[in-house]
Scaffold this motif. Structure first.
Motif, mmCIF file in Angstrom:
data_model
loop_
_atom_site.group_PDB
_atom_site.id
_atom_site.type_symbol
_atom_site.label_atom_id
_atom_site.label_comp_id
_atom_site.label_asym_id
_atom_site.label_seq_id
_atom_site.Cartn_x
_atom_site.Cartn_y
_atom_site.Cartn_z
ATOM 1 N N GLU A 87 0.832 -1.205 0.000
ATOM 2 C CA GLU A 87 0.000 0.000 0.000
ATOM 3 C C GLU A 87 0.868 1.257 0.000
ATOM 4 N N CYS A 88 0.347 2.310 -0.654
ATOM 5 C CA CYS A 88 1.111 3.545 -0.818
ATOM 6 C C CYS A 88 0.818 4.526 0.303
ATOM 7 N N HIS A 89 0.230 4.049 1.391
ATOM 8 C CA HIS A 89 -0.111 4.917 2.521
ATOM 9 C C HIS A 89 -0.159 4.054 3.773
ATOM 10 N N VAL A 119 -0.600 11.868 -2.493
ATOM 11 C CA VAL A 119 -2.007 11.600 -2.805
ATOM 12 C C VAL A 119 -2.668 10.785 -1.693
ATOM 13 N N CYS A 120 -2.525 9.477 -1.741
ATOM 14 C CA CYS A 120 -3.331 8.604 -0.885
ATOM 15 C C CYS A 120 -3.200 8.804 0.625
ATOM 16 N N PRO A 121 -1.996 9.066 1.183
ATOM 17 C CA PRO A 121 -1.932 9.227 2.646
ATOM 18 C C PRO A 121 -2.904 10.279 3.181
ATOM 19 N N GLU B 87 -8.025 9.576 -8.738
ATOM 20 C CA GLU B 87 -7.044 8.489 -8.742
ATOM 21 C C GLU B 87 -5.631 9.043 -8.840
ATOM 22 N N CYS B 88 -4.691 8.328 -8.213
ATOM 23 C CA CYS B 88 -3.305 8.796 -8.133
ATOM 24 C C CYS B 88 -2.470 8.227 -9.272
ATOM 25 N N HIS B 89 -3.146 7.732 -10.310
ATOM 26 C CA HIS B 89 -2.440 7.148 -11.448
ATOM 27 C C HIS B 89 -3.347 7.253 -12.667
ATOM 28 N N LEU B 90 -2.777 7.091 -13.865
ATOM 29 C CA LEU B 90 -3.601 7.051 -15.077
ATOM 30 C C LEU B 90 -3.951 5.601 -15.394
ATOM 31 N N GLY B 116 2.280 12.517 -10.741
ATOM 32 C CA GLY B 116 3.472 12.486 -9.911
ATOM 33 C C GLY B 116 3.282 11.566 -8.718
ATOM 34 N N ASN B 117 3.872 10.353 -8.762
ATOM 35 C CA ASN B 117 3.663 9.340 -7.712
ATOM 36 C C ASN B 117 4.555 8.162 -8.068
ATOM 37 N N LEU B 118 5.423 7.748 -7.117
ATOM 38 C CA LEU B 118 6.348 6.634 -7.403
ATOM 39 C C LEU B 118 5.734 5.270 -7.120
ATOM 40 N N VAL B 119 4.465 5.237 -6.682
ATOM 41 C CA VAL B 119 3.879 3.946 -6.295
ATOM 42 C C VAL B 119 2.872 3.458 -7.349
ATOM 43 N N CYS B 120 1.640 3.889 -7.262
ATOM 44 C CA CYS B 120 0.561 3.280 -8.052
ATOM 45 C C CYS B 120 0.731 3.309 -9.571
ATOM 46 N N PRO B 121 1.238 4.405 -10.194
ATOM 47 C CA PRO B 121 1.339 4.384 -11.662
ATOM 48 C C PRO B 121 2.120 3.171 -12.191
HETATM 49 ZN ZN LIG Z 1 -2.685 5.114 -5.920
#
Ligand SMILES: [Zn+2]
Ligand SMILES: Nc1nc2c(ncn2[C@@H]2O[C@H](COP(=O)(O)OP(=O)(O)OP(=O)(O)O)[C@@H](O)[C@H]2O)c(=O)[nH]1
Ligand SMILES: Nc1nc2c(ncn2[C@@H]2O[C@H](COP(=O)(O)OP(=O)(O)OP(=O)(O)O)[C@@H](O)[C@H]2O)c(=O)[nH]1
Ligand SMILES: [Mg+2]
Ligand SMILES: [Mg+2]
Ligand SMILES: [Zn+2]
Lengths: 214, 214
Positions: A87-89, A119-121, B87-90, B116-121
């Motif tokens: 998970e990202c948070h 974002v998610c946190p 959503e934190c990704h496309l 901008g996010n190093l996780v979900c994308p």
């Molecule tokens: Zn996400």
């Protein structure tokens, strides 16, 4: 939606526990590499042992940050989310579990360094008293507009790495204007976790909040 | 899990379409503020009109990045995820919809600047040919270890903002060592989107990949 409801339930449980034990809880969030751990290293050096602290650090993987914090003498627990799905948070459940390893009776201040993600946190209540968003001046001026929830839900914004200002094409006044547009009440403190500029203001804000909760 | 399956289905559809239209598609990802848009501004200035480009930019909100790209003369479409849940990704679906507004017949290169996010994308296939991860030297050395999926799934790493190296306590060799530990095959190019250092190497890599797909 079900995930958030269960999380809110656990966050309420955490908040009652922290209130009962009289522990002030801060949730620190930022992009990856904005300087959260460096900020904690330097802050703990200045407030211990007057203030009895505990730290919970969240990352997808590695124990790097907790190891850095342990060197300050403060007790630190690392949560790695890759152990349960990456998970990202941090969720309220993972905080409840980690906090149970601490002696909350003695503790004044519990700081949670969340996973690096703007974002998610911001969507997950963990039972904290306040949220602090760290924004590095190297990230550009527009993050408050692009990630409004994070800035709207925070009680303090720390603009970090101001020692780099002389080398950047960056307008710190514009960032503050954007922050005010999203959250007019939120104080903004300019700091450098390298030179300790602005730390007096930051530590004073911190101590005042701890005293208010007691 | 259901979300990823539906997304993979759509990604397969996109990939067939892009292959049929002979468009090379890059998915660019990074932390917030690592310099993706600045990189695109400077890259498009050097490869147009030889290479016919289109850009899709993803953000939670604001049209800032697409407006910056449009000034280069390249067609750019902004996707704001706050219109459908933040959503934190496309997702592949949002790319399919945006790409339908372009004339793919004429296009050589479609670049997607992700949220901008190093996780979900890194978890969502959008039908791209390659992924490029941008890492700013201001973020510290350990990001490849902390966000391994992003680095494992990428075909190229761009270490950006090297113009700031003289002012940072940062070991670029250590970052490269960590990248090799996560993805030994992946080339790493050091660049500055401000001074254009390293751009010859980056543009050459880009042109070679476009030619390989044709
Ligand atoms: Zn996400
Ligand atoms: N010049 C300068 N560099 C800083 C400052 N604060 C942190 N850094 C550097 O920024 C990089 C990242 O710092 P960290 O403290 O690890 O950042 P973080 O937010 O904890 O990173 P994650 O936990 O991975 O999200 C490191 O190279 C630090 O040395 C500062 O005030 N000035
Ligand atoms: N010194 C220096 N600054 C840079 C470089 N590349 C980008 N910047 C600065 O970094 C900040 C962020 O740049 P952007 O291009 O907006 O970053 P981004 O990755 O597109 O940001 P998001 O789309 O919000 O994730 C801006 O202040 C840029 O001027 C570089 O190579 N050197
Ligand atoms: Mg950290
Ligand atoms: Mg951008
Ligand atoms: Zn997330």
């Amino acid at each position: 939606q079900k995930m958030l409801d269960a999380n809110d339930e656990m966050a309420r449980h955490n908040r009652l526990l922290f209130k009962e034990k009289n522990v002030f809880v801060i949730n620190i969030m930022s992009s990856p590499g904005s300087g959260k751990t460096t900020l904690l290293e330097k802050t703990l050096g200045r407030i211990q042992p007057d203030i009895n602290c505990g730290i919970i650090v969240g990352d997808i993987c590695t124990k790097n940050d907790a190891e850095r914090i342990l060197k300050t003498g403060a007790p630190a627990i690392q949560i790695n989310t890759d152990a349960f799905g990456g998970e990202c948070h941090l969720s309220a459940g993972s905080i409840e579990k980690a906090a149970s390893d601490f002696n909350l009776e003695e503790m004044d201040l519990l700081i949670v360094e969340n996973v690096g993600n703007l974002v998610c946190p911001a969507e997950f209540d963990i039972g904290e008293d306040v949220r602090v968003v760290v924004l590095s001046v190297t990230e550009g001026e527009d993050k408050p507009l692009k990630y409004p929830l994070m800035f709207r839900e925070s009680s303090l914004a720390l603009l970090n790495k101001i020692d780099l200002l002389p080398y950047l094409d960056y307008d710190i006044g514009l960032t503050k204007k954007y922050i005010t547009r999203i959250n007019a009440e939120m104080p903004v403190i300019e700091i450098s976790s390298k030179t300790l500029e602005g730390f007096d203001q930051w530590i004073e804000w911190l101590k005042n909040r701890i005293i208010q909760k007691k």
